[in-house]
Scaffold this motif. Sequence first.
Motif, short mmCIF file in Angstrom:
data_model
loop_
_atom_site.label_atom_id
_atom_site.label_comp_id
_atom_site.label_asym_id
_atom_site.label_seq_id
_atom_site.Cartn_x
_atom_site.Cartn_y
_atom_site.Cartn_z
N UNK A 165 -30.50 19.68 -105.10
CA UNK A 165 -31.51 18.68 -105.43
C UNK A 165 -32.46 18.32 -104.29
N UNK A 166 -32.04 18.48 -103.06
CA UNK A 166 -32.92 18.16 -101.93
C UNK A 166 -33.58 19.45 -101.47
N UNK A 167 -34.85 19.58 -101.80
CA UNK A 167 -35.57 20.79 -101.43
C UNK A 167 -36.44 20.60 -100.19
N UNK A 168 -36.83 19.36 -99.90
CA UNK A 168 -37.64 19.08 -98.72
C UNK A 168 -36.70 18.78 -97.55
N UNK A 169 -36.48 19.76 -96.71
CA UNK A 169 -35.57 19.59 -95.58
C UNK A 169 -36.32 19.32 -94.28
N UNK A 170 -37.61 19.10 -94.36
CA UNK A 170 -38.43 18.82 -93.18
C UNK A 170 -37.94 17.55 -92.50
N UNK A 171 -37.66 17.63 -91.22
CA UNK A 171 -37.30 16.45 -90.44
C UNK A 171 -35.86 15.98 -90.57
#
Length: 176
Positions: free
Chosen positions: A57-63
């Motif tokens: 579910x977490x696709x934005x791993x930026x930062x």
Amino acid sequence: MLFNNPAALEFRPTTPRTPAAQRQIARTPGTTPRPASQHKSGHRFSSSTGWTNMQALITDTQGILTVADVFSNPCDSKISRMIVMIVEIKHSDVLSDAGAVFNDPTGEMPGTIHSSVFERFAEALNPGSVLELQQISVFKPSARSRYLNVTIGNVRSVFPAGGVPVRVLRDEEQPS
């Protein structure tokens, strides 16, 4: 997928070379993170329902920072984003807050969970649950010690260990 970087899974914390310094660190809780292969909990990320749901579910791993990042950065006391699994929860007879041990594939570290987090996520907080955190405070009592301070404002969502529900969001506020 998050933490599928082989370099992150091969984290080896640096330790002082003198035997006396190594013995002191071994006696001091909250010091250098242990690699995932040495976690006493035996939690395996690949077989964790909460961790698997989080990765889906977490696709934005930026930062997103890791436990290893927290220990290697001597300056920051606020971490913008972090994802950790609860290894252990230690409730106190005196305080409504609880001590906890958190880990990710790069290591393990101690911390506290504020009582308001238990009030909001009562059924979802168990060993094996995964916390998606934001603006998390890191307490640094010494140069080598780090403790996460988890409050309700830090928790974006919880992925329960049992997988039901798949994800509990903080913003789905309960009536006060």
